[in-house]
Design an enzyme around this catalytic site. Structure first.
Site, PDB file in Angstrom:
ATOM      1  CG  HIS A   1      -1.674   1.219   1.483  1.00  0.00           C
ATOM      2  ND1 HIS A   1      -3.042   1.284   1.416  1.00  0.00           N
ATOM      3  CD2 HIS A   1      -1.267   2.484   1.832  1.00  0.00           C
ATOM      4  CE1 HIS A   1      -3.442   2.515   1.679  1.00  0.00           C
ATOM      5  NE2 HIS A   1      -2.381   3.259   1.962  1.00  0.00           N
ATOM      6  CD  GLU A   2       1.918   3.725   3.690  1.00  0.00           C
ATOM      7  OE1 GLU A   2       2.356   4.762   3.150  1.00  0.00           O
ATOM      8  OE2 GLU A   2       0.833   3.699   4.316  1.00  0.00           O
TER       9      GLU A   2
ATOM     10  CG  HIS B   1       0.473   6.111  -0.793  1.00  0.00           C
ATOM     11  ND1 HIS B   1      -0.632   6.531  -1.476  1.00  0.00           N
ATOM     12  CD2 HIS B   1       0.019   5.570   0.380  1.00  0.00           C
ATOM     13  CE1 HIS B   1      -1.722   6.266  -0.767  1.00  0.00           C
ATOM     14  NE2 HIS B   1      -1.356   5.668   0.364  1.00  0.00           N
TER      15      HIS B   1
ATOM     16  CG  ASP C   1     -24.720 -45.539  -7.616  1.00  0.00           C
ATOM     17  OD1 ASP C   1     -24.397 -44.348  -7.596  1.00  0.00           O
ATOM     18  OD2 ASP C   1     -24.075 -46.446  -7.056  1.00  0.00           O
TER      19      ASP C   1
END
Length: 415
Positions: free
Chosen positions: A21-22, A25, A212
């Site tokens: 996230h950082e 930036h 079945d």
């Protein structure tokens, strides 16, 4: 040990997400020519760092996030060197500052979407037509999955030594058998079967089924258990009969996609997740009393918010129970939520800065249209009381969720 490994692994995933996230930036700011002086993973005392160019990179002692320092994020920054004034962030065009401030959330969205695409191709995404509510489950055909035992008392727990064996298993029923009648009463859905079995007396019963494609009949010794009413899970328990089976949904829970189709499936699922996230955020205020109840000894509501501590604990549970799909879906959900939360128009989160950037732009445009001088930049100092209020409320809420996650955590697997 597996649980602790899962907790640590999920905590690392969260730390990497916040660090990226950082980095979002930082990289966009550098790309536009803004000056970034510091990029660190963690907070507190510096453990290790190095400087490359004009930016110091490093790791700090408390691994609870990260930060990057962009020169002149606001006009009120008082530590801008006169030589760096032309590169101060607040001097750049609105669109560039918007991209830089939204890059963190975009990173979280990219992580979530990338993980969803990989899951869509590798193991599949949730089938939108699969049953999710009690009503939908009850409408499913009465196809059974044998339970390993019968829990006599009304308890949401796994089988333990001493619990009686499943009556259906003892009668040689198998996973995938479709129940068609109990004691001669026809049933077509799972809800029908539950009603008929619970209305029967514990003891010998005949069960018609299809395996079945071939019809057959078994004699089953129904167990006596304590259960609440089907339409009131929190109601008073009473003695009823039990077959010792669970529903085996016939609608596939997951759908796998090819690499191309996975893009559309990821987009569809993201839209669903966006609606669910918005609804969850709207419910947060009304869930605060439930958090307090959980802290003071009451039952923890699984719909209450969790902190990174709670998310890590759930990650540990998923790993301990070999439920890796849930582990990665939790990672997706958390990144999506963080991405949305950071875009809220409140300081100090990124969305607050973006809101001010565009407020300044719209105000300047409006003043120009009416012939008045540009009022200039917003004074962030005047907004500090509101910012402190948001920090205080957020801090109290975080403390509540962490405390609840420590003393009364959400658990998704019976113990």
């Amino acid at each position: 040990m597996a649980n602790l490994l899962g907790v640590a692994l999920f905590a690392v995933f969260i730390l990497v997400s916040v660090s990226l996230h950082e980095a979002g930036h930082m990289l966009t700011a550098k790309a536009f020519g803004m000056k970034v002086t510091r990029y660190f993973v963690g907070f507190g005392p510096t453990l290790w760092s190095f400087k490359r160019g004009e930016t110091e990179y490093g790791v700090k002692g408390i691994p609870l996030g990260g930060f990057c320092k962009i020169v002149g994020m606001t006009p009120q920054d008082d530590d801008v060197d006169p030589a760096d004034e032309p590169r101060a962030m607040w001097r750049y065009p609105v669109w560039k500052r918007t991209i830089v401030m939204s890059a963190g959330s975009i990173t979280h969205f990219a992580l979530a979407l990338g993980a969803l695409w990989i899951m869509a191709v590798a193991v599949g995404l949730p089938n939108p037509d699969a049953p999710t509510t009690e009503k939908e489950f009850h409408a499913e055909p009465a196809v059974i999955a044998l339970a390993p035992c019968v829990v006599v008392e009304n308890a949401n727990r796994a089988c333990q030594t001493g619990d009686p064996a499943s009556p259906a298993a003892k009668a040689q029923l198998r996973d995938g058998d479709r129940i068609t009648a109990v004691n001669g009463t026809p049933v077509s859905t799972w809800g029908d079967m539950l009603d008929v079995v619970r209305a029967a007396k514990p003891g010998t019963a005949t069960v018609d089924y299809v395996r079945d494609g071939t019809p057959a009949t078994a004699t089953v010794d129904l167990a006596a258990v304590q259960r609440p009413p089907l339409d009131d899970p929190k109601g008073t328990t009473s003695s009823v009969a039990a077959l010792g089976v669970a529903l085996r949904p016939t609608t596939p829970r997951l759908i796998e996609y090819g690499p191309i189709a996975a893009f559309g499936a990821t987009a569809d699922f993201t839209g669903t997740m966006a609606v669910q996230t918005a609804q969850a955020m709207q419910r947060i205020p009304q869930k605060v009393p439930a958090l307090w109840t959980a802290i003071t000894g009451g039952q923890r509501d699984v719909d209450t918010p969790i902190s990174v501590v709670g998310a890590s604990r759930l990650g540990g549970e998923f790993v301990a129970n070999d439920a890796w799909y849930g582990f990665f879906m939790l990672f997706v959900s958390l990144n999506f939520f963080i991405g949305v939360f950071n875009l809220l128009p409140l300081l100090p989160v990124d969305g607050g800065h973006i809101a001010i950037i565009w407020f300044e732009r719209v105000r300047s445009w409006a003043y120009a249209r009416i012939g008045r001088p540009d009022p200039g930049r917003v004074d962030y100092l005047k907004l500090m009381p509101l910012t402190y209020a948001v920090i205080l409320i957020g801090g109290v809420f975080t403390l509540l969720t962490i405390t609840a996650d420590v003393v009364n955590p959400i658990t998704l697997f019976p113990r």
